[in-house]
Design an enzyme around this catalytic site. Structure first.
Site, mmCIF file in Angstrom:
data_model
loop_
_atom_site.group_PDB
_atom_site.id
_atom_site.type_symbol
_atom_site.label_atom_id
_atom_site.label_comp_id
_atom_site.label_asym_id
_atom_site.label_seq_id
_atom_site.Cartn_x
_atom_site.Cartn_y
_atom_site.Cartn_z
ATOM 1 N N TYR A 217 36.619 38.344 42.175
ATOM 2 C CA TYR A 217 38.156 38.374 41.204
ATOM 3 C C TYR A 217 37.679 37.832 39.704
ATOM 4 C CZ TYR A 217 42.368 35.836 39.915
ATOM 5 O OH TYR A 217 43.917 35.258 38.723
ATOM 6 N N ASP B 227 57.302 45.786 39.917
ATOM 7 C CA ASP B 227 55.731 45.989 40.469
ATOM 8 C C ASP B 227 56.112 47.345 41.464
ATOM 9 O OD1 ASP B 227 54.536 44.644 42.521
ATOM 10 O OD2 ASP B 227 55.486 42.982 42.059
ATOM 11 N N ARG C 234 56.751 47.898 44.369
ATOM 12 C CA ARG C 234 57.365 48.211 45.077
ATOM 13 C C ARG C 234 58.510 47.648 45.017
ATOM 14 N NH1 ARG C 234 53.114 45.705 48.453
ATOM 15 N NH2 ARG C 234 52.455 47.834 48.890
ATOM 16 N N GLN D 280 53.770 35.449 42.276
ATOM 17 C CA GLN D 280 54.247 33.862 42.054
ATOM 18 C C GLN D 280 54.582 33.666 41.121
ATOM 19 O OE1 GLN D 280 50.405 30.818 42.358
ATOM 20 N NE2 GLN D 280 51.523 29.835 42.863
#
Length: 314
Positions: free
Chosen positions: A143, A35, A37, A13
């Site tokens: 997280y 990234d 992929r 994002q």
């Protein structure tokens, strides 16, 4: 020498929009997106793109040497909801990617590092209103735990090895260029897509849940202002500055959208994400960021709603 920038996790994002902004500033060929992929996005068409596992130090170093990278923006991470589903995988990605980049900076392979933290560092025992920069951090999610640990690692590498690493504790980020990616605050993005397409939304948080939020334009600007600040102006909060955009409840957002979208309705069905949201602040004290590098948000709720609906309706 002009900056040569590598963005790890560029398809996320924040990564998509940060890549575009940095390429405008520094030139397409000076900002290398990467990234795990390749995906068909504007970033892979407008400039260099490399497939990199952000936990693989050797692969990162090869790209650094290939392009003579000076700065790394490490955005690769597993967010709150998906981290709870795969805690060990989340820890591996979130921690080992950071340590790989910090060690490359320690070895003088790069000059500067950006790594995002989050309001998830705070927990249910943290003061919820106007949460201060320095306070009790007792996160209840994987997280959040990884972000707290990351802040300590960043501070350690700065104090012991002189690594110039900078960080912002992002609140929820609202943007229209990409779909939500597995965060608890994602309702504040997904609601616009549903409002336009279906004129209805089922919210996974309760209507009175108040959380700190920020429009993407403000988040990108805050990131770049921090990175552009002279090193002597960056205080002890370098590994995790509080930044504040605004705070609103889910009901306040629904009401603001109703004013713009005729017939829009929303029902509230809190799920497990409510527990995560309840552990986070209602509002944030970002006075250190204001004092150290003159941070100030520009978007209020009405301006965010107008921008989201206008862009998604085009």
């Amino acid at each position: 020498m002009s900056e040569k920038i590598l963005i790890l996790g560029a398809c996320g994002q924040i990564g998509q929009e940060l890549t575009q902004k940095l390429r405008i500033i520094y030139g397409n060929n000076n900002v290398i997106a990467s990234d795990i992929r390749e995906r068909t996005t504007n970033m892979s068409l407008s400039g260099p793109f490399e497939i990199i596992d952000a936990t693989d130090k050797a692969s990162i170093l090869a790209v650094i040497e290939k392009y003579r990278i000076t700065q790394v923006y490490l955005l690769a991470a597993m967010l709150s909801v998906t981290s709870e589903q795969q805690p060990l995988k989340a820890w591996d990605l979130n921690m080992n990617s950071l340590l790989a980049v910090l060690n490359l900076a320690k070895e003088k392979q790069i000059q500067q590092v950006y790594w995002p933290s989050s309001i998830a560092v705070f927990g249910p025992t943290t003061p919820k209103k106007n949460t201060p920069q320095d306070t009790l951090m007792a996160p209840s999610t994987i997280y959040g735990i990884s972000k707290v640990a990351g802040e300590f690692w960043c501070n350690y590498y700065h104090e012991k090895y002189g690594v110039d690493v900078r960080s912002i504790r992002y609140p929820g980020i609202v943007s229209w260029k990409s779909k939500p990616g597995g965060g608890t605050t994602d309702y504040a993005v997904d609601i616009y897509f549903e409002a336009i397409q279906k004129k209805s939304y089922q919210c996974f948080l309760s209507k009175n849940t108040r959380l700190p939020m920020m429009y993407m334009d403000d988040a990108i600007r805050a990131t770049l202002e921090l990175m552009d600040s002279p090193i002597e102006s960056i205080g002890k909060s370098r590994p995790g500055y509080n930044v504040s955009g605004l705070s609103f409840t889910a009901q306040e957002l629904v009401d603001a959208i109703k004013d713009k979208v005729d017939g829009f309705t929303c029902n509230f069905f809190p799920d497990i994400r409510q527990k995560y949201a309840d552990s986070w602040p209602d509002s944030i004290d970002d006075s250190f960021a204001k004092e150290d590098w003159s941070w100030k948000a520009k978007y209020d709720l009405n301006r965010i709603v107008d921008s989201m609906l206008d862009n998604l309706s085009d």
